[in-house]
Write a protein that holds these residues in place. Structure first.
Motif, PDB file in Angstrom:
ATOM      1  N   ALA A 112       0.838  -1.205   0.000  1.00 13.62           N
ATOM      2  CA  ALA A 112       0.000   0.000   0.000  1.00 13.62           C
ATOM      3  C   ALA A 112       0.871   1.253   0.000  1.00 13.62           C
ATOM      4  O   ALA A 112       0.549   2.230  -0.670  1.00 13.62           O
ATOM      5  CB  ALA A 112      -0.925  -0.015   1.203  1.00 13.62           C
ATOM      6  N   ALA A 113       1.980   1.222   0.742  1.00 17.02           N
ATOM      7  CA  ALA A 113       2.887   2.368   0.760  1.00 17.02           C
ATOM      8  C   ALA A 113       4.318   1.882   0.557  1.00 17.02           C
ATOM      9  O   ALA A 113       4.738   0.910   1.178  1.00 17.02           O
ATOM     10  CB  ALA A 113       2.776   3.124   2.071  1.00 17.02           C
ATOM     11  N   GLN A 116      -6.103  -3.988   1.737  1.00 11.87           N
ATOM     12  CA  GLN A 116      -6.653  -4.655   0.563  1.00 11.87           C
ATOM     13  C   GLN A 116      -6.529  -3.706  -0.626  1.00 11.87           C
ATOM     14  O   GLN A 116      -6.113  -2.559  -0.483  1.00 11.87           O
ATOM     15  CB  GLN A 116      -8.093  -5.077   0.797  1.00 11.87           C
ATOM     16  CG  GLN A 116      -9.088  -3.933   0.857  1.00 11.87           C
ATOM     17  CD  GLN A 116     -10.507  -4.456   1.094  1.00 11.87           C
ATOM     18  OE1 GLN A 116     -10.718  -5.371   1.868  1.00 11.87           O
ATOM     19  NE2 GLN A 116     -11.468  -3.866   0.417  1.00 11.87           N
ATOM     20  N   LYS A 117      -6.859  -4.194  -1.793  1.00 14.34           N
ATOM     21  CA  LYS A 117      -6.647  -3.388  -2.992  1.00 14.34           C
ATOM     22  C   LYS A 117      -7.930  -2.749  -3.505  1.00 14.34           C
ATOM     23  O   LYS A 117      -7.883  -1.811  -4.291  1.00 14.34           O
ATOM     24  CB  LYS A 117      -6.034  -4.250  -4.097  1.00 14.34           C
ATOM     25  CG  LYS A 117      -4.617  -4.698  -3.755  1.00 14.34           C
ATOM     26  CD  LYS A 117      -4.009  -5.490  -4.892  1.00 14.34           C
ATOM     27  CE  LYS A 117      -2.600  -5.917  -4.556  1.00 14.34           C
ATOM     28  NZ  LYS A 117      -2.048  -6.786  -5.625  1.00 14.34           N
ATOM     29  N   LEU A 118      -9.077  -3.273  -3.075  1.00 16.88           N
ATOM     30  CA  LEU A 118     -10.331  -2.752  -3.593  1.00 16.88           C
ATOM     31  C   LEU A 118     -10.776  -1.534  -2.796  1.00 16.88           C
ATOM     32  O   LEU A 118     -10.693  -1.525  -1.570  1.00 16.88           O
ATOM     33  CB  LEU A 118     -11.399  -3.849  -3.477  1.00 16.88           C
ATOM     34  CG  LEU A 118     -12.442  -3.881  -4.586  1.00 16.88           C
ATOM     35  CD1 LEU A 118     -11.789  -4.261  -5.904  1.00 16.88           C
ATOM     36  CD2 LEU A 118     -13.526  -4.878  -4.258  1.00 16.88           C
ATOM     37  N   HIS A 119     -11.241  -0.512  -3.497  1.00 18.43           N
ATOM     38  CA  HIS A 119     -11.864   0.685  -2.914  1.00 18.43           C
ATOM     39  C   HIS A 119     -10.849   1.628  -2.289  1.00 18.43           C
ATOM     40  O   HIS A 119     -10.791   2.797  -2.643  1.00 18.43           O
ATOM     41  CB  HIS A 119     -12.936   0.326  -1.884  1.00 18.43           C
ATOM     42  CG  HIS A 119     -13.664   1.534  -1.357  1.00 18.43           C
ATOM     43  ND1 HIS A 119     -14.496   2.275  -2.156  1.00 18.43           N
ATOM     44  CD2 HIS A 119     -13.668   2.138  -0.143  1.00 18.43           C
ATOM     45  CE1 HIS A 119     -14.996   3.285  -1.437  1.00 18.43           C
ATOM     46  NE2 HIS A 119     -14.499   3.229  -0.230  1.00 18.43           N
ATOM     47  N   ARG A 128      -6.749   1.765  -0.475  1.00 24.75           N
ATOM     48  CA  ARG A 128      -5.506   1.067  -0.160  1.00 24.75           C
ATOM     49  C   ARG A 128      -4.608   2.040   0.579  1.00 24.75           C
ATOM     50  O   ARG A 128      -4.400   3.153   0.116  1.00 24.75           O
ATOM     51  CB  ARG A 128      -4.835   0.599  -1.448  1.00 24.75           C
ATOM     52  CG  ARG A 128      -3.728  -0.407  -1.206  1.00 24.75           C
ATOM     53  CD  ARG A 128      -3.102  -0.805  -2.516  1.00 24.75           C
ATOM     54  NE  ARG A 128      -2.253  -1.968  -2.368  1.00 24.75           N
ATOM     55  CZ  ARG A 128      -1.263  -2.273  -3.184  1.00 24.75           C
ATOM     56  NH1 ARG A 128      -1.009  -1.498  -4.215  1.00 24.75           N
ATOM     57  NH2 ARG A 128      -0.521  -3.338  -2.981  1.00 24.75           N
ATOM     58  N   PRO A 168      -3.604   4.501   3.838  1.00 24.58           N
ATOM     59  CA  PRO A 168      -4.365   5.352   4.745  1.00 24.58           C
ATOM     60  C   PRO A 168      -5.687   5.783   4.121  1.00 24.58           C
ATOM     61  O   PRO A 168      -5.733   6.212   2.974  1.00 24.58           O
ATOM     62  CB  PRO A 168      -3.446   6.567   4.946  1.00 24.58           C
ATOM     63  CG  PRO A 168      -2.077   6.071   4.634  1.00 24.58           C
ATOM     64  CD  PRO A 168      -2.255   5.033   3.569  1.00 24.58           C
ATOM     65  N   MET A 207      -4.215  -4.127 -10.327  1.00 23.81           N
ATOM     66  CA  MET A 207      -4.737  -4.908  -9.199  1.00 23.81           C
ATOM     67  C   MET A 207      -3.821  -6.083  -8.898  1.00 23.81           C
ATOM     68  O   MET A 207      -3.595  -6.426  -7.754  1.00 23.81           O
ATOM     69  CB  MET A 207      -6.106  -5.499  -9.571  1.00 23.81           C
ATOM     70  CG  MET A 207      -7.249  -4.563  -9.380  1.00 23.81           C
ATOM     71  SD  MET A 207      -7.690  -4.536  -7.641  1.00 23.81           S
ATOM     72  CE  MET A 207      -8.965  -3.281  -7.729  1.00 23.81           C
ATOM     73  N   HIS A 256     -15.550   0.668  -4.150  1.00 21.04           N
ATOM     74  CA  HIS A 256     -14.544   0.651  -5.208  1.00 21.04           C
ATOM     75  C   HIS A 256     -15.023   1.306  -6.488  1.00 21.04           C
ATOM     76  O   HIS A 256     -14.393   2.216  -6.996  1.00 21.04           O
ATOM     77  CB  HIS A 256     -14.058  -0.764  -5.502  1.00 21.04           C
ATOM     78  CG  HIS A 256     -12.947  -0.819  -6.517  1.00 21.04           C
ATOM     79  ND1 HIS A 256     -11.696  -0.326  -6.232  1.00 21.04           N
ATOM     80  CD2 HIS A 256     -12.896  -1.250  -7.797  1.00 21.04           C
ATOM     81  CE1 HIS A 256     -10.922  -0.476  -7.301  1.00 21.04           C
ATOM     82  NE2 HIS A 256     -11.622  -1.019  -8.263  1.00 21.04           N
ATOM     83  N   THR A 285      -5.594  -0.547  -8.731  1.00 18.87           N
ATOM     84  CA  THR A 285      -5.656  -0.051  -7.368  1.00 18.87           C
ATOM     85  C   THR A 285      -4.655   1.100  -7.293  1.00 18.87           C
ATOM     86  O   THR A 285      -4.241   1.619  -8.340  1.00 18.87           O
ATOM     87  CB  THR A 285      -5.342  -1.165  -6.347  1.00 18.87           C
ATOM     88  OG1 THR A 285      -5.429  -0.628  -5.025  1.00 18.87           O
ATOM     89  CG2 THR A 285      -3.961  -1.770  -6.547  1.00 18.87           C
ATOM     90  N   THR A 286      -4.313   1.553  -6.104  1.00 15.60           N
ATOM     91  CA  THR A 286      -3.312   2.616  -6.009  1.00 15.60           C
ATOM     92  C   THR A 286      -2.184   2.190  -5.082  1.00 15.60           C
ATOM     93  O   THR A 286      -2.323   1.257  -4.288  1.00 15.60           O
ATOM     94  CB  THR A 286      -3.924   3.922  -5.457  1.00 15.60           C
ATOM     95  OG1 THR A 286      -4.501   3.650  -4.180  1.00 15.60           O
ATOM     96  CG2 THR A 286      -4.980   4.479  -6.388  1.00 15.60           C
ATOM     97  N   TRP A 337       0.785   4.221  -2.590  1.00 19.49           N
ATOM     98  CA  TRP A 337       1.321   5.486  -2.089  1.00 19.49           C
ATOM     99  C   TRP A 337       2.839   5.426  -2.182  1.00 19.49           C
ATOM    100  O   TRP A 337       3.450   4.486  -1.658  1.00 19.49           O
ATOM    101  CB  TRP A 337       0.913   5.711  -0.632  1.00 19.49           C
ATOM    102  CG  TRP A 337      -0.554   5.898  -0.418  1.00 19.49           C
ATOM    103  CD1 TRP A 337      -1.499   4.905  -0.383  1.00 19.49           C
ATOM    104  CD2 TRP A 337      -1.255   7.130  -0.210  1.00 19.49           C
ATOM    105  NE1 TRP A 337      -2.738   5.457  -0.172  1.00 19.49           N
ATOM    106  CE2 TRP A 337      -2.626   6.810  -0.048  1.00 19.49           C
ATOM    107  CE3 TRP A 337      -0.867   8.465  -0.138  1.00 19.49           C
ATOM    108  CZ2 TRP A 337      -3.601   7.788   0.176  1.00 19.49           C
ATOM    109  CZ3 TRP A 337      -1.841   9.428   0.094  1.00 19.49           C
ATOM    110  CH2 TRP A 337      -3.178   9.089   0.243  1.00 19.49           C
TER     111      TRP A 337
END
Lengths: 426, 426
Positions: free
Chosen positions: A371-372, A398-401, A403, A405, B124, B401, B413-414, B416
């Motif tokens: 995520a970071a 998780q990766k959906l919606h 990710r 903070p 993803m 999502h 996904t994203t 950081w």
């Protein structure tokens, strides 16, 4: 009554709660920022005014916990104090100063046929939370959900039942006083585990479910919910010290990432170090001096500075999120080996590289799927407040919606609004 | 072998597939746009070159289907033809012309402490799809997943097994020829239902699961998956004709929304009409003339124009997504009554208001909680292509999502990325 009838009654009552939450969510969605902020400030004031009542309820839970042999760290999480209640009130006041995520236009354009299209943030609707015996979460999640225009259904731990009941009554009264729906904050605690199970299956009635707590709680929710879940929290965080990393920076960052607040999810748990990194002795000495217990592989054991002791590391160490003053340390021949280790053991929360090599920094950022990903800074920066999000709902792994903070925007969804003057599709 | 050993073997094989998908996904994530587009064009070419082979495999599935008494519409969905294969190839060529969602910077800033922070779209990872016997979905989903830098694991309907096998071989060969990993496209069809069940439980190994098909399939996936699901498709779409709606516009929009392509999810299924709307007779006459079968409540029955017949509507009509030339029609006293009807029966896909009243238009947009809310235009515009998203992955009816039309970005996904020069947290 037979067991089946009891079950049916509980199901009907929980459905009544989610129905009332849905209606309340519509009123919350229609409340403007000023009104919602007024509600948050009313709750903050009510918490301070009702401090004695909250502490009395909390004393009952603490006494019961002691009687049941609850561990000391668990009792500490359960305990509220005057200063802790002040912190909760301050957090709500801060929330009231933040921009409203609702109504933000994500994108918009006029299409070739003249249709005006825009995608706008709107509240999720009904947010549910299942969490362990930390009564601060009751206030925290309720505040975030209200600010983002949602209604919330809570399921706190049974061990905090008296405290949560007192908090819930205070929150609902405060909302009612400013003309916001009291049913925007409800609980299913009175139904025990059955309430949690029904919430997990209430797809359609509950729009998103956020579990907060330890690994076991989160896995139970993830595996049993048909409601969409946002998984938060677990952080088996790695720092890789490359051959070219500077010594002072490496020492500072490792000390900060391990010792500043060891019990949180963005604290480092495993240090991977390149075999040619000359900074290792200085880093290990500084960590040991700061009271960090080292768990090291054989190659690190062989180069431990004089006077420093360490336990041998096993696979369990690579897998463990210590959340304490413990650090696993492994030597690698190449950055690829470090990346492979991270792929095997990481929970995908945060990983960092310390390096002065541009190509390695870029490659690490590109290939590490967390995520970071951080270059030359402390892993403790993976935090909504630090990264400028204002309030933090949690850190999604998780990766959906969402990710990483999550801020208030992550408690909203979007709506497409299309305006025309009679356009049809050809 | 005992049944248990067979099960264990299947589980191990499916895990092998998802492991290979994970490795392939890393190579796809590292492939730049030019390379991915080359892969898409190679697949398009290979489909056309192998048309005979595809049609031969499809003939086997069609013959088996006829033998099993498969319905005509189902056989039609199963059937591939020369023009349909051309359409699939054209769609891939079009995909190759679209921008790459990967690498797009969602937001970024330099923080007060000098840290440079940015949130970037990344693939993803492993996308899975479970769908019914429509072999075009095999190519469609694979193309979308590849363009957005993912690997995909497919589970198509058993009735299309031969066709899907041929398509899969062709896709994998084409990827291999341009140096992209063949394992970026795999299938679990060989394990039948067991494969689908294992994919639904492969949380961590599969990052997102997209069901495509009828209500029953989607509900099965939603209720049995621990992998995050994006729910797509069902559209019980409403149009509300307000008292002030103009006649010509109302007639045009209703005809377009009902008859232009009745079998798709953004077609209107229920018309709600204000009691003072003078346009009703003209709208009903035009619809009847176009062959639409009307299902009406008593009040509408009482004002049917001469020569127009209609069935009485029941609750089942309000609940039904006809996907055919049928329309339910109900008269309401107020817009609030229309909104209440929508809240009871809508699937949250698309609703439209036809009106010349500004306050009503704004209120409808504010209080109707659907993925798309349309003012004075056809509901058929809820479509990724029409709204400028390029390719369409599907239309999400959930709030997490993605909501409404999903483009390529919704398959990412994203991450950081934080860059510093030694910053630590104070």
């Amino acid at each position: 009554m037979t067991e089946q009838i009891v079950e049916q009654n509980v199901a009907a009552e929980v459905q009544g709660i989610t129905d009332r939450a849905r209606r309340a969510s519509r009123r919350m969605a229609g409340a403007n920022r000023a009104w919602k902020d007024k509600g948050l400030r009313a709750i903050a004031k009510a918490l301070l005014e009702n401090q004695e009542r909250i502490l009395a309820a909390n004393a009952l839970d603490l006494a019961a916990g002691r009687e049941n042999g609850t561990s000391k760290p668990m009792l500490d999480r359960l305990a509220l104090t005057g200063p802790r209640i002040q912190d909760l009130a301050d957090a709500l006041e801060n929330l009231a100063t933040l921009p409203d995520p609702v109504g933000n236009v994500v994108r918009g354009q006029t299409l070739p046929n003249g249709l005006r299209m825009r995608q706008v943030n709107v509240p999720m609707g009904v947010v549910a939370a299942i969490y362990e015996a930390r009564p601060n979460v009751t206030v925290d999640i309720a505040g975030l959900a209200l600010k983002s225009g949602n209604a919330v259904v809570l399921r706190g731990g049974t061990a905090a039942a008296n405290t949560n009941k007192a908090l819930l009554d205070i929150l609902r009264d405060a909302l009612d006083r400013v003309g916001l729906p009291a049913d925007a904050v409800q609980s299913v605690d009175q139904f025990g585990r059955a309430g949690a199970n029904l919430i997990m299956k209430a797809r359609g009635a509950v729009d998103v479910l956020i579990p907060r707590g330890g690994r076991e709680l989160i896995q139970t929710v993830v595996n049993n919910s048909s409601v969409p879940v946002i998984e938060t929290g677990e952080g088996n965080v790695h720092i890789f010290i490359d051959a070219s990393a500077a010594e002072e920076m490496s020492v500072d960052i490792l000390l900060n990432a391990k010792t500043q607040r060891p019990s949180v999810c963005n604290t480092v748990e495993t240090l991977l170090v390149h075999k040619d990194a000359t900074v290792l002795p200085a880093v290990l000495s500084a960590l040991a001096k700061a009271g960090v217990r080292l768990h090291v592989d054989e190659r690190v054991q062989a180069v431990l500075p004089a006077g420093i002791t360490a336990e041998p590391a096993t696979d369990e160490d690579w897998a463990t999120e210590y959340m304490d003053l413990d650090l696993a340390v492994k030597m690698v021949d190449t950055m690829d080996e470090a990346v492979k280790h991270i792929r095997t053991w990481s929970t995908g929360h945060t990983e960092a590289i310390l390096t002065n090599d541009l190509a390695n920094a870029e490659k690490f950022v590109a290939v590490v799927d967390s995520a970071a990903v951080i270059v030359n800074a402390s892993t403790r920066f993976t935090d909504g407040g630090e990264l400028g999000l204002g309030a933090e709902v949690g850190i999604s792994t998780q990766k959906l919606h969402a990710r990483g903070p999550m801020g208030l925007t992550e408690l909203t969804t979007t709506k497409w609004i299309v305006q025309g003057e009679g356009q049809v599709r050809s």
